[in-house]
Design an enzyme around this catalytic site. Structure first.
Site, PDB file in Angstrom:
ATOM      1  N   ARG A  45       0.807  -1.225   0.000  1.00 22.80           N
ATOM      2  CA  ARG A  45       0.000   0.000   0.000  1.00 22.80           C
ATOM      3  C   ARG A  45       0.834   1.266   0.000  1.00 22.80           C
ATOM      4  O   ARG A  45       0.524   2.204  -0.727  1.00 22.80           O
ATOM      5  CB  ARG A  45      -1.026  -0.013   1.129  1.00 22.80           C
ATOM      6  CG  ARG A  45      -0.467   0.125   2.494  1.00 22.80           C
ATOM      7  CD  ARG A  45      -1.363  -0.485   3.513  1.00 22.80           C
ATOM      8  NE  ARG A  45      -1.417  -1.923   3.390  1.00 22.80           N
ATOM      9  CZ  ARG A  45      -2.500  -2.617   3.105  1.00 22.80           C
ATOM     10  NH1 ARG A  45      -3.644  -2.023   2.928  1.00 22.80           N
ATOM     11  NH2 ARG A  45      -2.437  -3.918   3.010  1.00 22.80           N
ATOM     12  N   THR A  46       1.886   1.321   0.780  1.00 18.99           N
ATOM     13  CA  THR A  46       2.634   2.586   0.847  1.00 18.99           C
ATOM     14  C   THR A  46       3.317   2.866  -0.492  1.00 18.99           C
ATOM     15  O   THR A  46       3.282   3.984  -1.001  1.00 18.99           O
ATOM     16  CB  THR A  46       3.652   2.562   2.001  1.00 18.99           C
ATOM     17  OG1 THR A  46       2.951   2.290   3.209  1.00 18.99           O
ATOM     18  CG2 THR A  46       4.366   3.885   2.149  1.00 18.99           C
TER      19      THR A  46
ATOM     20  N   LYS B 210      24.706  -7.103  -3.730  1.00 23.32           N
ATOM     21  CA  LYS B 210      26.144  -7.102  -4.040  1.00 23.32           C
ATOM     22  C   LYS B 210      26.930  -6.361  -2.959  1.00 23.32           C
ATOM     23  O   LYS B 210      28.133  -6.186  -3.077  1.00 23.32           O
ATOM     24  CB  LYS B 210      26.401  -6.412  -5.386  1.00 23.32           C
ATOM     25  CG  LYS B 210      25.694  -7.052  -6.555  1.00 23.32           C
ATOM     26  CD  LYS B 210      26.027  -6.281  -7.838  1.00 23.32           C
ATOM     27  CE  LYS B 210      25.144  -6.709  -8.991  1.00 23.32           C
ATOM     28  NZ  LYS B 210      25.235  -5.781 -10.120  1.00 23.32           N
TER      29      LYS B 210
ATOM     30  N   ARG C  72      11.926   3.035   1.810  1.00 24.91           N
ATOM     31  CA  ARG C  72      11.554   2.212   2.968  1.00 24.91           C
ATOM     32  C   ARG C  72      12.654   1.188   3.198  1.00 24.91           C
ATOM     33  O   ARG C  72      13.181   0.597   2.241  1.00 24.91           O
ATOM     34  CB  ARG C  72      10.228   1.495   2.720  1.00 24.91           C
ATOM     35  CG  ARG C  72       9.947   0.466   3.804  1.00 24.91           C
ATOM     36  CD  ARG C  72       8.578  -0.115   3.710  1.00 24.91           C
ATOM     37  NE  ARG C  72       7.589   0.854   4.148  1.00 24.91           N
ATOM     38  CZ  ARG C  72       6.333   0.528   4.457  1.00 24.91           C
ATOM     39  NH1 ARG C  72       5.928  -0.713   4.355  1.00 24.91           N
ATOM     40  NH2 ARG C  72       5.473   1.446   4.852  1.00 24.91           N
TER      41      ARG C  72
ATOM     42  N   HIS D 171       7.574   6.779  10.562  1.00 22.66           N
ATOM     43  CA  HIS D 171       6.828   6.597   9.310  1.00 22.66           C
ATOM     44  C   HIS D 171       5.984   7.858   9.078  1.00 22.66           C
ATOM     45  O   HIS D 171       4.769   7.858   9.232  1.00 22.66           O
ATOM     46  CB  HIS D 171       5.928   5.364   9.466  1.00 22.66           C
ATOM     47  CG  HIS D 171       5.286   4.871   8.202  1.00 22.66           C
ATOM     48  ND1 HIS D 171       5.309   5.575   7.014  1.00 22.66           N
ATOM     49  CD2 HIS D 171       4.596   3.736   7.945  1.00 22.66           C
ATOM     50  CE1 HIS D 171       4.662   4.881   6.087  1.00 22.66           C
ATOM     51  NE2 HIS D 171       4.222   3.763   6.631  1.00 22.66           N
TER      52      HIS D 171
HETATM   53  C1  NCD Z   1       2.418   0.368   8.492  1.00 20.36           C
HETATM   54  C2  NCD Z   1       3.922   0.226   8.391  1.00 20.36           C
HETATM   55  O1  NCD Z   1       4.445  -0.164   7.349  1.00 20.36           O
HETATM   56  O2  NCD Z   1       4.561   0.529   9.385  1.00 20.36           O
HETATM   57  N1  NCD Z   1       1.753   0.104   7.278  1.00 20.36           N
HETATM   58  C3  NCD Z   1       1.726   0.964   6.267  1.00 20.36           C
HETATM   59  O3  NCD Z   1       2.519   1.846   6.096  1.00 20.36           O
HETATM   60  N2  NCD Z   1       0.719   0.835   5.417  1.00 20.36           N
HETATM   61  C4  NCD Z   1       1.848  -0.413   9.603  1.00 20.36           C
HETATM   62  C5  NCD Z   1       2.106  -1.886   9.639  1.00 20.36           C
HETATM   63  O4  NCD Z   1       2.794  -2.446   8.773  1.00 20.36           O
HETATM   64  O5  NCD Z   1       1.592  -2.516  10.575  1.00 20.36           O
END
Ligand code: NCD
Length: 355
Positions: free
Chosen positions: A51-52, A80, A101, A129
């Site tokens: 999703r992100t 590598k 990420r 986050h």
């Molecule tokens: C969150 C994350 O990645 O920290 N999810 C997200 O960004 N959609 C929360 C989670 O993974 O529980």
């Protein structure tokens, strides 16, 4: 170069501007459909995410920009032995802005310190986050008409839940805030985050009972127990279903208490709650895309200004970060740097842990 590592990198007035922009985009998306024409966003996701990553990609496409991305971190040069710092430097030659990420705390700062374009932290280990927090803030604002004067319950994995860390950091700067931290003993909020919230003027309480806390809350923020951050799988098994919000428990909540969750959920919110008008977690998803659009627009226009806001530099010296989950303990050649916190203690510049 202006980067966003945590929500506290954005001033309260800037958060307000981002919310206003997101609401404007929502009301008239056509006005923004070419706003990023000719610009490229690189998504570098070293941790599983749907999703992100898709939210960032959808945001850039809706601004008329393009997206390049690493198909899979497992097939990239990282295997590598390339450092995050080098990856970010290289990708700066291909893209105008990076969303990153990574499983290690502090990875986004390490990337931002070497990148030549803005870096947005899309989640660094159990640390923070910020763009999820932007989604959360817009949702609270849209539902409640304000961000201040709120009793916010945060429930579940407050130790590893990076969304909670960033949300508390952002909300504690508003007046008259009260946080009720609801977790098992083993998953309590890190003490430095609670202390910083208190220093900012917020009240912070801790309990292990969701039922007792529920009747007082204006916002309930449910979280998933973060399986991937546990060193001991048995401990995860023991704690994974510590809290389940169902229709019976919702009957204890105020009529206008809103329920948020960053998603994905496992079993901490029963699907029967989805029908409850107070359930706002799917609204959060749409709000996340709108806020990411607002943030990308903001950072790309800042990047064009001649004067650039610097990143925190911290200091180097004898300091060694003791956190094995911090980027400075895994990147080859990473320099350990620290900052002095308001309470006088030395904190790792990357992961905020005390030495
Ligand atoms: C969150 C994350 O990645 O920290 N999810 C997200 O960004 N959609 C929360 C989670 O993974 O529980």
């Amino acid at each position: 170069m202006r980067s966003v590592i945590d929500t506290t990198d954005l001033r309260v007035e800037e958060l307000r501007e981002l919310i206003d922009t997101a609401l404007d985009i929502s009301g008239d998306p056509g006005k923004y459909a070419s706003a990023c024409r000719g610009k490229k966003l690189a998504t570098l996701f070293f941790e599983p995410s749907t999703r992100t990553r898709m939210s960032f990609e959808a945001a850039m496409y809706e601004l008329g920009g393009n997206v390049i991305s690493m198909a899979d971190a497992g097939t990239s040069s990282v295997t590598k032995g390339e450092t995050v710092a080098d990856t970010a430097k290289v990708v700066s030659c291909y893209a105008d802005i990076i969303a990153l990420r990574h499983p290690k705390a502090g990875a986004a700062l390490a990337a931002a310190r070497s990148a030549d374009v803005p870096v947005i932290n899309a989640g660094d280990g159990g640390h923070c986050h910020p763009t999820q927090t932007l989604a959360d803030l817009l949702t609270v604002y849209a539902q409640k008409g304000r961000l201040e004067g709120m009793t916010v319950g945060l429930c579940g994995d407050l130790l590893y839940g990076r969304t909670v860390h960033s949300l508390i950091g952002a909300l504690s700067r508003y007046d008259d805030m009260r946080f009720v931290c609801i977790s098992p003993q083993e998953l309590r909020l890190p003490s430095h985050i609670a202390e910083e919230a208190k220093r900012a003027g917020a009240a912070v309480e801790e309990t292990s009972s969701l039922e007792e806390a529920l009747p007082e809350l204006d916002v309930l923020y449910m979280t998933r127990v973060q399986k991937e951050r546990f060193d001991d799988p048995e401990q995860y098994e023991r704690l994974k279903s510590a809290y389940v919000l169902d229709a019976a428990r919702m009957s204890l909540a105020k009529k206008d208490c809103i329920v948020l969750h960053p998603l994905p959920r496992v079993d901490e919110i029963a699907t029967e709650v989805d029908e409850d008008p107070r359930a706002c977690y799917f609204k959060q998803v749409r709000n996340g895309k709108l806020m990411r659009m607002a943030l990308i627009l903001n950072l790309l226009s800042e990047a064009e200004k001649p004067e650039k806001e610097g990143l925190p530099q911290g200091e180097a010296g004898e300091f060694r970060c003791a956190n094995p989950k911090c980027i400075c303990n895994s990147e080859r050649g990473a320099e350990h740097r620290y900052r002095r916190a308001e309470d006088g203690t030395l904190r790792c510049l990357y992961c905020d842990e005390r030495s």
